[in-house]
Scaffold this active site. Sequence first.
Site, PDB file in Angstrom:
ATOM      1  N   LYS A  22      46.102  22.110  20.773  1.00 47.40           N
ATOM      2  CA  LYS A  22      47.297  22.876  21.155  1.00 47.40           C
ATOM      3  C   LYS A  22      47.836  22.392  22.486  1.00 47.40           C
ATOM      4  CE  LYS A  22      46.711  27.112  23.215  1.00 47.40           C
ATOM      5  NZ  LYS A  22      47.365  27.196  24.530  1.00 47.40           N
ATOM      6  N   ASN A  23      46.945  22.272  23.474  1.00 49.76           N
ATOM      7  CA  ASN A  23      47.416  21.988  24.831  1.00 49.76           C
ATOM      8  C   ASN A  23      47.820  20.536  25.056  1.00 49.76           C
ATOM      9  OD1 ASN A  23      47.201  24.634  25.418  1.00 49.76           O
ATOM     10  ND2 ASN A  23      45.314  24.476  26.618  1.00 49.76           N
ATOM     11  N   CYS A 115      50.680  36.685  33.657  1.00 46.44           N
ATOM     12  CA  CYS A 115      50.199  36.938  32.302  1.00 46.44           C
ATOM     13  C   CYS A 115      48.822  37.563  32.401  1.00 46.44           C
ATOM     14  CB  CYS A 115      50.184  35.668  31.471  1.00 46.44           C
ATOM     15  SG  CYS A 115      48.840  34.589  31.875  1.00 46.44           S
ATOM     16  N   ARG A 120      49.678  33.078  37.914  1.00 46.01           N
ATOM     17  CA  ARG A 120      50.133  31.787  37.412  1.00 46.01           C
ATOM     18  C   ARG A 120      51.499  31.348  37.941  1.00 46.01           C
ATOM     19  NH1 ARG A 120      48.422  31.377  31.173  1.00 46.01           N
ATOM     20  NH2 ARG A 120      48.370  29.166  31.653  1.00 46.01           N
ATOM     21  N   ASP A 305      38.851  27.484  29.706  1.00 50.06           N
ATOM     22  CA  ASP A 305      39.217  27.913  28.350  1.00 50.06           C
ATOM     23  C   ASP A 305      37.997  28.138  27.456  1.00 50.06           C
ATOM     24  OD1 ASP A 305      41.857  27.931  29.005  1.00 50.06           O
ATOM     25  OD2 ASP A 305      42.334  26.003  28.083  1.00 50.06           O
ATOM     26  N   ARG A 397      47.920  32.130  18.073  1.00 48.45           N
ATOM     27  CA  ARG A 397      48.577  31.209  19.010  1.00 48.45           C
ATOM     28  C   ARG A 397      47.776  29.918  19.164  1.00 48.45           C
ATOM     29  NH1 ARG A 397      48.519  33.213  24.385  1.00 48.45           N
ATOM     30  NH2 ARG A 397      49.045  31.043  24.643  1.00 48.45           N
TER      31      ARG A 397
HETATM   32  N1  EPU Z   1      48.642  27.142  39.979  1.00 50.55           N
HETATM   33  C1  EPU Z   1      49.343  27.352  41.153  1.00 50.55           C
HETATM   34  N2  EPU Z   1      50.604  26.827  41.255  1.00 50.55           N
HETATM   35  C2  EPU Z   1      51.169  26.108  40.249  1.00 50.55           C
HETATM   36  C3  EPU Z   1      50.451  25.893  39.070  1.00 50.55           C
HETATM   37  C4  EPU Z   1      49.178  26.413  38.965  1.00 50.55           C
HETATM   38  O1  EPU Z   1      48.861  27.994  42.062  1.00 50.55           O
HETATM   39  O2  EPU Z   1      52.312  25.675  40.412  1.00 50.55           O
HETATM   40  C5  EPU Z   1      47.282  27.676  39.844  1.00 50.55           C
HETATM   41  C6  EPU Z   1      47.162  28.687  38.707  1.00 50.55           C
HETATM   42  O3  EPU Z   1      47.576  29.972  39.091  1.00 50.55           O
HETATM   43  C7  EPU Z   1      45.698  28.607  38.369  1.00 50.55           C
HETATM   44  C8  EPU Z   1      45.383  27.129  38.624  1.00 50.55           C
HETATM   45  O4  EPU Z   1      46.424  26.637  39.456  1.00 50.55           O
HETATM   46  O5  EPU Z   1      44.979  29.390  39.262  1.00 50.55           O
HETATM   47  C9  EPU Z   1      45.293  26.255  37.402  1.00 50.55           C
HETATM   48  O6  EPU Z   1      46.385  26.504  36.535  1.00 50.55           O
HETATM   49  P1  EPU Z   1      47.059  25.380  35.656  1.00 50.55           P
HETATM   50  O7  EPU Z   1      48.429  25.160  36.151  1.00 50.55           O
HETATM   51  O8  EPU Z   1      46.166  24.208  35.512  1.00 50.55           O
HETATM   52  O9  EPU Z   1      47.171  26.114  34.248  1.00 50.55           O
HETATM   53  P2  EPU Z   1      48.315  25.853  33.212  1.00 50.55           P
HETATM   54  O10 EPU Z   1      48.760  24.461  33.298  1.00 50.55           O
HETATM   55  O11 EPU Z   1      49.316  26.941  33.280  1.00 50.55           O
HETATM   56  C10 EPU Z   1      46.795  24.970  31.270  1.00 50.55           C
HETATM   57  C11 EPU Z   1      46.461  25.383  29.881  1.00 50.55           C
HETATM   58  C12 EPU Z   1      45.621  26.653  29.937  1.00 50.55           C
HETATM   59  C13 EPU Z   1      44.356  26.344  30.726  1.00 50.55           C
HETATM   60  C14 EPU Z   1      44.712  25.821  32.116  1.00 50.55           C
HETATM   61  C15 EPU Z   1      43.512  25.397  32.931  1.00 50.55           C
HETATM   62  C16 EPU Z   1      48.344  24.560  28.638  1.00 50.55           C
HETATM   63  C17 EPU Z   1      49.563  24.844  27.852  1.00 50.55           C
HETATM   64  N3  EPU Z   1      47.700  25.609  29.142  1.00 50.55           N
HETATM   65  O12 EPU Z   1      47.515  26.051  31.844  1.00 50.55           O
HETATM   66  O13 EPU Z   1      45.278  26.970  28.607  1.00 50.55           O
HETATM   67  O14 EPU Z   1      43.592  27.509  30.854  1.00 50.55           O
HETATM   68  O15 EPU Z   1      45.605  24.701  31.993  1.00 50.55           O
HETATM   69  O16 EPU Z   1      42.795  24.420  32.278  1.00 50.55           O
HETATM   70  O17 EPU Z   1      47.962  23.413  28.782  1.00 50.55           O
HETATM   71  C18 EPU Z   1      44.671  28.368  26.811  1.00 50.55           C
HETATM   72  O18 EPU Z   1      44.794  27.402  26.058  1.00 50.55           O
HETATM   73  O19 EPU Z   1      44.141  29.450  26.449  1.00 50.55           O
HETATM   74  C19 EPU Z   1      45.143  28.276  28.197  1.00 50.55           C
HETATM   75  C20 EPU Z   1      45.368  29.341  28.944  1.00 50.55           C
END
Ligand code: EPU
Length: 431
Positions: A22-23, A115, A120, A305, A397
Amino acid sequence: MDTLLLDGGRPLSGVVRISGAKNASLPILIATVVAPGEHRLRNVPELVDTSSMLSLLGRIGCASLLGETMRVDTSRVAFCEAPYDLVRKMRASVLALGPLLARCGEAHVSLPGGCAIGSRPIDQHLKGLEALGCRFELDGGYVHGRVDRLRGAEFAFDVVTVTGTENVLMAAVLADGTTVLDNAAAEPEVEDLARFLVGCGARIEGAGTSRIVVHGVPSLKASPVAHAVLPDRIEAGTYLVAGVISRGNIRCEDVRPADLAPVIEVLRAVGAEVEVGPDWVSAGADGRVRAVDIETAPHPGFPTDMQAQLMALLSLAKGTSRVTETIFENRFMHAAELVRLGAQIHIDGRAATIIGQPTLSGATVMATDLRASASLVLAGLAAEGRTEILRLYHLDRGYERLVEKLSAVGAAVERGQEGRPRFAAPAAVAG
Ligand code: EPU
């Protein structure tokens, strides 16, 4: 609303074929926008999230055709907006920001908000894109981005962010000059996105490490060769835990074992039997596992995850485990639901202490997010009696054909309807 009904206590055994990730599918689907033409993609899982991403592509004027090989036509982009009704359904819609800015010089993306697992923010996405010359305004719940010309730059992320890295990468491929991204996410899904972009003519080095170097090119175009999305390591990890928690043995096929290394290590540490082949991994157990302490971390650390699924397993371990969540501030929503099944879990900030119990017993529980739901499924498979999981839509999802796959390895599982009585009156009374 659909629920999931499980009769636990049966050892599961057999083979599960793992779907595409998915990701990885989500960023790759939207990345098609930076390379005009007709794209062909294989191994895109049929999930609510991937169809939401296709709806987003439809909204911006790109046609797609489902099938074993999916087709996405990005020859024309008519709109450069990711509207609230789509973003609120799926946060990953924020991935439209980089590609739309690169393609149209403009992007209007609804702010995703918080969320169930944390606040996030997307500040790192914006900072990275600003380094490439984009300007942003926040207004009316939207991020409005503009750029005249993307320019390569050196940028270091303050925190490791998966979609943040992907957003900046998707813009950098079309920037003038070279971009160096430091403290980038090294997740296999970022690497797969880079592989897709390289197939379209991008020049990227170091994807899959914390330093990515992008030599911008003037234009990209759809590759004539179909890109096959990498296997879903989290889906695979979830089924491996199913093999162990049910005291059976599940072999996950069509996986990349290297991507599962941190999960395999922890499963071995708790005493599970794990075997690894070239494109398969199997895991099982014939008794209770041992307690273990784990801490989530960006790749190649233990994935956040998989934290909830592991907690389900540790609820039944011999001894006391400690799980520390370092990525998201609020990713323990499953703990209270696991407690309803008989687990003993105490939360203190970002750490959970799990006092392993000999058994769990079925109950009605509520899914709060995708991976929390997966942990409840796992606990339900091991619990004595019937478990009903409400809000099944979270699982849809991220887990393709879950009921079918679990049934094939011997689980007693079916979809139900919320509120439907579960206990029939004895025949004599019912007349
Ligand atoms: N963060 C910030 N600022 C930003 C972006 C992130 O502070 O601009 C923080 C977040 O709040 C969090 C940390 O950085 O504390 C890591 O978040 P990240 O941005 O890596 O998460 P994401 O990209 O929103 C993806 C996956 C998630 C997975 C995370 C961590 C996708 C679509 N989603 O989310 O997947 O948990 O990386 O590996 O790729 C899931 O599949 O269930 C899922 C939630």
